[in-house]
Design a protein around this motif. Structure first.
Motif, PDB file in Angstrom:
ATOM      1  N   UNK A  46       0.833  -1.204   0.000  1.00  0.00           N
ATOM      2  CA  UNK A  46       0.000   0.000   0.000  1.00  0.00           C
ATOM      3  C   UNK A  46       0.865   1.251   0.000  1.00  0.00           C
ATOM      4  N   UNK A  47       1.931   1.240   0.799  1.00  0.00           N
ATOM      5  CA  UNK A  47       2.804   2.403   0.880  1.00  0.00           C
ATOM      6  C   UNK A  47       3.765   2.482  -0.307  1.00  0.00           C
ATOM      7  N   UNK A  48       4.377   1.344  -0.659  1.00  0.00           N
ATOM      8  CA  UNK A  48       5.309   1.354  -1.792  1.00  0.00           C
ATOM      9  C   UNK A  48       4.584   1.677  -3.094  1.00  0.00           C
ATOM     10  N   UNK A  49       3.379   1.112  -3.244  1.00  0.00           N
ATOM     11  CA  UNK A  49       2.601   1.404  -4.446  1.00  0.00           C
ATOM     12  C   UNK A  49       2.246   2.871  -4.544  1.00  0.00           C
ATOM     13  N   UNK A  50       1.913   3.493  -3.410  1.00  0.00           N
ATOM     14  CA  UNK A  50       1.579   4.920  -3.455  1.00  0.00           C
ATOM     15  C   UNK A  50       2.818   5.758  -3.768  1.00  0.00           C
ATOM     16  N   UNK A  51       3.969   5.313  -3.301  1.00  0.00           N
ATOM     17  CA  UNK A  51       5.205   6.008  -3.684  1.00  0.00           C
ATOM     18  C   UNK A  51       5.400   5.935  -5.199  1.00  0.00           C
ATOM     19  N   UNK A  52       5.120   4.757  -5.785  1.00  0.00           N
ATOM     20  CA  UNK A  52       5.178   4.629  -7.240  1.00  0.00           C
ATOM     21  C   UNK A  52       4.162   5.512  -7.934  1.00  0.00           C
ATOM     22  N   UNK A 112      -6.370   4.263   6.741  1.00  0.00           N
ATOM     23  CA  UNK A 112      -7.695   4.513   6.171  1.00  0.00           C
ATOM     24  C   UNK A 112      -7.662   5.730   5.258  1.00  0.00           C
ATOM     25  N   UNK A 113      -6.947   6.777   5.668  1.00  0.00           N
ATOM     26  CA  UNK A 113      -6.783   7.949   4.801  1.00  0.00           C
ATOM     27  C   UNK A 113      -6.063   7.556   3.513  1.00  0.00           C
ATOM     28  N   UNK A 114      -5.072   6.689   3.622  1.00  0.00           N
ATOM     29  CA  UNK A 114      -4.363   6.212   2.432  1.00  0.00           C
ATOM     30  C   UNK A 114      -5.308   5.477   1.492  1.00  0.00           C
ATOM     31  N   UNK A 145      -1.235  13.761  -1.395  1.00  0.00           N
ATOM     32  CA  UNK A 145      -1.373  12.655  -0.456  1.00  0.00           C
ATOM     33  C   UNK A 145      -0.072  12.067   0.026  1.00  0.00           C
ATOM     34  N   UNK A 146       1.061  12.440  -0.591  1.00  0.00           N
ATOM     35  CA  UNK A 146       2.359  11.911  -0.163  1.00  0.00           C
ATOM     36  C   UNK A 146       2.657  12.270   1.292  1.00  0.00           C
ATOM     37  N   UNK A 153       4.034   5.569   8.352  1.00  0.00           N
ATOM     38  CA  UNK A 153       5.275   4.890   8.728  1.00  0.00           C
ATOM     39  C   UNK A 153       5.657   5.142  10.179  1.00  0.00           C
ATOM     40  N   UNK A 154       5.607   6.390  10.624  1.00  0.00           N
ATOM     41  CA  UNK A 154       6.151   6.755  11.934  1.00  0.00           C
ATOM     42  C   UNK A 154       5.075   7.005  12.987  1.00  0.00           C
ATOM     43  N   UNK A 155       3.837   6.672  12.688  1.00  0.00           N
ATOM     44  CA  UNK A 155       2.768   6.939  13.646  1.00  0.00           C
ATOM     45  C   UNK A 155       2.975   6.206  14.962  1.00  0.00           C
ATOM     46  N   UNK A 156       3.522   4.971  14.889  1.00  0.00           N
ATOM     47  CA  UNK A 156       3.729   4.214  16.127  1.00  0.00           C
ATOM     48  C   UNK A 156       4.850   4.816  16.969  1.00  0.00           C
ATOM     49  N   UNK A 157       5.731   5.602  16.356  1.00  0.00           N
ATOM     50  CA  UNK A 157       6.808   6.262  17.097  1.00  0.00           C
ATOM     51  C   UNK A 157       6.385   7.637  17.612  1.00  0.00           C
TER      52      UNK A 157
END
Length: 233
Positions: A46-52, A112-114, A145-146, A153-157
């Motif tokens: 989901x994240x890598x695809x959105x980066x693409x 969910x926003x993603x 949206x980037x 990625x860093x929400x847990x931190x």
């Protein structure tokens, strides 16, 4: 394409069998830990695809690459499905572990926003009769949206969430035994290959569709220029 299909399925099917049948159960989570072998690769994709998607949007807006808009258009439905599977498997995993199907913590909300960004891009690029206008609007949305990717990625931190910190991508040793890390990485590789194959297949089909449409348009124009041809009212 046959080679790509064969490679992706040849990696994914043994990886899934390894994860579901041969890997051990977790000493705390039991058999429910096997959801991880789908949930985690879907989150990565989901994240890598959105980066693409963002990269394709930059290529389309700045360099006007003709395939960039097409690739972004065909990528967004597959990315939306991967993100939906991430949310669904996370909910199934969270119910026995946390006692709830959903909690509005930072990681879940940002994913969910993603998902909404993926769906919004897929809808926006198809919302205009002028495909170029729709592609431009979708590219702008993708780039806006980037900013959500670092939050995912860093929400847990950054905040106190139900999710644990990273267990694989750490500078120190991964916080996972090799008996689970091996099938997880194999599943991630297999799902990534399948993801890429699906995107390429959709782009290839879209290119062929546009070629057919261009050929039909050229034939219609030639028919209109032909002498003695009756033009319908």
């Amino acid at each position: 394409m046959p080679w790509l299909w064969g490679l992706s399925l040849g990696v994914l099917l043994p990886a899934v069998a390894w994860a579901l049948l041969a890997s051990p159960a977790d000493w705390q989570q039991g058999e429910t830990v096997r959801i991880m072998y789908v949930h985690v690769p879907m989150a990565w994709l989901a994240m890598a695809g959105y980066s693409g998607l963002a990269l394709a949007s930059v290529l389309a807006l700045v360099w006007k690459h003709p395939l960039a808009d097409l690739a972004a258009r065909e990528l967004s439905p597959i990315g939306a499905v991967a993100t939906a599977l991430c949310l669904a498997t996370g909910s199934l995993w969270g119910r026995p572990m946390w006692g709830t199907w959903w909690a509005w913590d930072a990681r879940m909300t940002s994913v969910l926003v993603l998902f909404f960004l993926w769906v919004g891009h897929a809808a926006l690029t198809r919302a205009f009769e002028d495909e170029e206008r729709g592609a431009r609007a979708g590219a702008i949305l993708a780039l806006v949206g980037v900013v959500n990717l670092p939050v995912v990625k860093f929400s847990v931190d950054w905040w106190n969430t139900l999710h644990q910190p990273a267990s694989v991508a750490r500078l120190a040793a991964p916080g996972m035994h090799v008996s689970m890390l091996g099938p997880l990485l194999a599943c991630a590789t297999g799902f990534s290959l399948l993801f890429a194959t699906l995107v390429l297949a959709r782009v290839r089909a879209a290119v062929m569709e546009r070629r057919v449409e261009a050929l039909e348009l050229a034939r219609a124009r030639e028919a209109d220029r032909a002498p003695g041809l009756a033009v319908p009212a």
